[in-house]
Enzyme design. Sequence first.
Site, PDB file in Angstrom:
ATOM      1  N   ASN A   1      -3.295   2.455  -9.033  1.00 53.35           N
ATOM      2  CA  ASN A   1      -4.029   1.430  -9.775  1.00 53.35           C
ATOM      3  C   ASN A   1      -5.521   1.542  -9.529  1.00 53.35           C
ATOM      4  O   ASN A   1      -5.967   1.925  -8.453  1.00 53.35           O
ATOM      5  CB  ASN A   1      -3.514   0.020  -9.413  1.00 53.35           C
ATOM      6  CG  ASN A   1      -4.285  -0.621  -8.267  1.00 53.35           C
ATOM      7  OD1 ASN A   1      -5.348  -1.213  -8.477  1.00 53.35           O
ATOM      8  ND2 ASN A   1      -3.784  -0.472  -7.044  1.00 53.35           N
TER       9      ASN A   1
ATOM     10  N   PHE B   1     -10.281  -5.494  -9.212  1.00 61.59           N
ATOM     11  CA  PHE B   1     -10.398  -6.939  -8.958  1.00 61.59           C
ATOM     12  C   PHE B   1     -10.517  -7.744 -10.255  1.00 61.59           C
ATOM     13  O   PHE B   1     -11.369  -8.633 -10.387  1.00 61.59           O
ATOM     14  CB  PHE B   1     -11.612  -7.265  -8.074  1.00 61.59           C
ATOM     15  CG  PHE B   1     -11.485  -6.878  -6.626  1.00 61.59           C
ATOM     16  CD1 PHE B   1     -10.290  -6.438  -6.086  1.00 61.59           C
ATOM     17  CD2 PHE B   1     -12.603  -6.972  -5.777  1.00 61.59           C
ATOM     18  CE1 PHE B   1     -10.193  -6.084  -4.737  1.00 61.59           C
ATOM     19  CE2 PHE B   1     -12.521  -6.626  -4.435  1.00 61.59           C
ATOM     20  CZ  PHE B   1     -11.319  -6.177  -3.922  1.00 61.59           C
TER      21      PHE B   1
ATOM     22  N   SER C   1     -10.238  -2.230  -0.853  1.00 62.75           N
ATOM     23  CA  SER C   1      -9.873  -1.759  -2.199  1.00 62.75           C
ATOM     24  C   SER C   1     -10.753  -0.575  -2.568  1.00 62.75           C
ATOM     25  O   SER C   1     -11.971  -0.619  -2.406  1.00 62.75           O
ATOM     26  CB  SER C   1     -10.072  -2.864  -3.229  1.00 62.75           C
ATOM     27  OG  SER C   1     -10.030  -2.292  -4.525  1.00 62.75           O
TER      28      SER C   1
ATOM     29  N   ASN D   1     -11.312   0.360  -5.554  1.00 61.49           N
ATOM     30  CA  ASN D   1     -11.686   0.267  -6.964  1.00 61.49           C
ATOM     31  C   ASN D   1     -12.944  -0.538  -7.251  1.00 61.49           C
ATOM     32  O   ASN D   1     -13.283  -0.771  -8.407  1.00 61.49           O
ATOM     33  CB  ASN D   1     -10.504  -0.295  -7.762  1.00 61.49           C
ATOM     34  CG  ASN D   1      -9.273   0.589  -7.595  1.00 61.49           C
ATOM     35  OD1 ASN D   1      -9.368   1.800  -7.746  1.00 61.49           O
ATOM     36  ND2 ASN D   1      -8.151  -0.018  -7.230  1.00 61.49           N
ATOM     37  N   THR D   2     -13.630  -0.996  -6.206  1.00 61.71           N
ATOM     38  CA  THR D   2     -14.946  -1.609  -6.372  1.00 61.71           C
ATOM     39  C   THR D   2     -15.915  -0.697  -5.631  1.00 61.71           C
ATOM     40  O   THR D   2     -15.831  -0.588  -4.399  1.00 61.71           O
ATOM     41  CB  THR D   2     -14.968  -3.043  -5.789  1.00 61.71           C
ATOM     42  OG1 THR D   2     -14.054  -3.852  -6.536  1.00 61.71           O
ATOM     43  CG2 THR D   2     -16.349  -3.665  -5.870  1.00 61.71           C
TER      44      THR D   2
ATOM     45  N   LYS E   1      -7.995  -6.878   6.106  1.00 59.42           N
ATOM     46  CA  LYS E   1      -7.131  -5.831   5.540  1.00 59.42           C
ATOM     47  C   LYS E   1      -7.909  -4.523   5.432  1.00 59.42           C
ATOM     48  O   LYS E   1      -8.968  -4.489   4.802  1.00 59.42           O
ATOM     49  CB  LYS E   1      -6.637  -6.273   4.162  1.00 59.42           C
ATOM     50  CG  LYS E   1      -5.650  -5.288   3.527  1.00 59.42           C
ATOM     51  CD  LYS E   1      -4.984  -5.921   2.337  1.00 59.42           C
ATOM     52  CE  LYS E   1      -4.018  -4.994   1.646  1.00 59.42           C
ATOM     53  NZ  LYS E   1      -3.374  -5.628   0.497  1.00 59.42           N
TER      54      LYS E   1
ATOM     55  N   ASN F   1      -4.086  -1.186   2.856  1.00 59.97           N
ATOM     56  CA  ASN F   1      -4.250  -1.188   1.405  1.00 59.97           C
ATOM     57  C   ASN F   1      -3.757   0.157   0.838  1.00 59.97           C
ATOM     58  O   ASN F   1      -3.119   0.927   1.559  1.00 59.97           O
ATOM     59  CB  ASN F   1      -5.736  -1.413   1.084  1.00 59.97           C
ATOM     60  CG  ASN F   1      -5.934  -2.197  -0.196  1.00 59.97           C
ATOM     61  OD1 ASN F   1      -5.356  -1.855  -1.222  1.00 59.97           O
ATOM     62  ND2 ASN F   1      -6.732  -3.245  -0.148  1.00 59.97           N
TER      63      ASN F   1
HETATM   64  C1  LIG Z   1      -1.318  -2.839  -8.928  1.00 58.02           C
HETATM   65  C2  LIG Z   1      -1.787  -3.146  -7.538  1.00 58.02           C
HETATM   66  C3  LIG Z   1      -2.834  -4.032  -7.361  1.00 58.02           C
HETATM   67  C4  LIG Z   1      -3.280  -4.334  -6.068  1.00 58.02           C
HETATM   68  N1  LIG Z   1      -4.282  -5.241  -5.908  1.00 58.02           N
HETATM   69  C5  LIG Z   1      -4.677  -5.584  -4.657  1.00 58.02           C
HETATM   70  C6  LIG Z   1      -5.672  -6.579  -4.476  1.00 58.02           C
HETATM   71  O1  LIG Z   1      -6.182  -7.180  -5.423  1.00 58.02           O
HETATM   72  N2  LIG Z   1      -6.032  -6.869  -3.191  1.00 58.02           N
HETATM   73  C7  LIG Z   1      -5.473  -6.252  -2.100  1.00 58.02           C
HETATM   74  O2  LIG Z   1      -5.830  -6.581  -0.965  1.00 58.02           O
HETATM   75  N3  LIG Z   1      -4.509  -5.308  -2.254  1.00 58.02           N
HETATM   76  C8  LIG Z   1      -4.106  -4.969  -3.492  1.00 58.02           C
HETATM   77  N4  LIG Z   1      -3.122  -4.020  -3.650  1.00 58.02           N
HETATM   78  C9  LIG Z   1      -2.573  -3.336  -2.464  1.00 58.02           C
HETATM   79  C10 LIG Z   1      -1.256  -3.967  -1.985  1.00 58.02           C
HETATM   80  O3  LIG Z   1      -1.481  -5.291  -1.555  1.00 58.02           O
HETATM   81  C11 LIG Z   1      -0.666  -3.144  -0.803  1.00 58.02           C
HETATM   82  O4  LIG Z   1      -1.550  -3.224   0.293  1.00 58.02           O
HETATM   83  C12 LIG Z   1      -0.438  -1.690  -1.155  1.00 58.02           C
HETATM   84  O5  LIG Z   1       0.015  -1.545  -2.485  1.00 58.02           O
HETATM   85  C13 LIG Z   1       0.570  -0.992  -0.203  1.00 58.02           C
HETATM   86  O6  LIG Z   1       1.838  -1.596  -0.262  1.00 58.02           O
HETATM   87  P1  LIG Z   1       3.051  -1.040  -1.209  1.00 58.02           P
HETATM   88  O7  LIG Z   1       3.166   0.428  -0.938  1.00 58.02           O
HETATM   89  O8  LIG Z   1       4.250  -1.824  -0.794  1.00 58.02           O
HETATM   90  O9  LIG Z   1       2.635  -1.324  -2.609  1.00 58.02           O
HETATM   91  C14 LIG Z   1      -2.675  -3.711  -4.934  1.00 58.02           C
HETATM   92  C15 LIG Z   1      -1.609  -2.813  -5.142  1.00 58.02           C
HETATM   93  C16 LIG Z   1      -1.161  -2.528  -6.410  1.00 58.02           C
HETATM   94  C17 LIG Z   1      -0.009  -1.569  -6.593  1.00 58.02           C
END
Ligand SMILES: Cc1cc2nc3c(=O)[nH]c(=O)nc-3n(C[C@H](O)[C@H](O)[C@H](O)COP(=O)(O)O)c2cc1C
Length: 331
Positions: free
Chosen positions: A109, A113, A172, A174-175, A209, A238
């Site tokens: 992704n 934000f 993140s 992406n910023t 985080k 993350n």
């Molecule tokens: C589509 C998507 C959007 C995410 N958006 C955020 C976010 O806004 N803030 C954040 O701290 N982590 C965000 N994450 C990260 C998740 O909270 C998590 O830390 C990460 O995906 C690893 O866990 P997983 O492998 O179980 O997905 C996002 C993950 C995905 C897949």
Amino acid sequence: MGYPFQSVLFLLDAERAHRLAITSLKLWGAIGTPFASIMDASHPVEIAGLVFPNPIGLAAGLDKDAEAVAGLFGLGFGSVEVGTLTPRPQPGNRRPRLFRLVEDEAVINRMGFNNGGIDSALARVAALPKRRGVLGINVGANKDSDDRVGDYALGVAKAAPLADYITINVSSPNTPGLRDLQSRPALDELLAAADAARKGEKRTPLFLKIAPDLDRAGIEGAIRAAIDNHVDALIVSNTTISRPPLQSTHAAETGGLSGAPLRELARAKLIEAREASGGALPLISAGGIDSPDEARRRIDAGARLVQIYSALVYKGAGLPRRIVRGLNARG
Ligand SMILES: Cc1cc2nc3c(=O)[nH]c(=O)nc-3n(C[C@H](O)[C@H](O)[C@H](O)COP(=O)(O)O)c2cc1C
């Protein structure tokens, strides 16, 4: 909300599927609240004075705007983390920005934000019926902000009265430039401001985080800054900007990778964080957790709680409850 629902979602592009899932969870929350007793609270975990009914949490990013909190608790999560929320609403990056890597059981992704701003999300949180689990509010900075530290401090000050805990998200990908806030002295300044912003009659626990792409020295620095500035727990981790071998055609998309290919890295970084903190900071593990076995491995490796996101896409909405039951069965 099990496998048949999932096959419908897989017919849609990833972001539409996500929207449909949130809408369904909203409805499920509205009708599902009478089933409050289905929350499994047989293995509570305490962090910073907060009692998590069970060790399985929803990671941030699925319900950015706190639209479906009741429905998500209804899936059996002991904690739900909403956000990332920024002071002002922002649209995020251009679509497409969310990709399912089906062959890899992964997601990439670059949402950036996208959110409706912290005020509207907090209004929804304030209107929630009595909560069944722990609610985390994850805060970040607006992309075009010229005072990022100020954005975090504002987010903390606004969220503190309503959140059970607040997560500072500096990880993140992406910023642009956001992850530079993970290194000192920038992190010290940011965490000191966040710590000061939560001072009030209620000292809301603060979690930090971090990215799985920090090296050992980076993790050590982040942990030092966290401890020095009274952070209550560390979430590791993350999404990653690294690219382990992947099969899917979307493998080369820009953004953060999550799900199964993140598993090894997230586990390794958890262990590094445990070694670096020497038990001084409670750890929460996220990244590729998709089964009771993997949840147990993380807990055995030093995590007090685990969080999941991507595995919900592949294993279905019954996963949190299956993991909780599986953990209980192992005692
Ligand atoms: C589509 C998507 C959007 C995410 N958006 C955020 C976010 O806004 N803030 C954040 O701290 N982590 C965000 N994450 C990260 C998740 O909270 C998590 O830390 C990460 O995906 C690893 O866990 P997983 O492998 O179980 O997905 C996002 C993950 C995905 C897949």
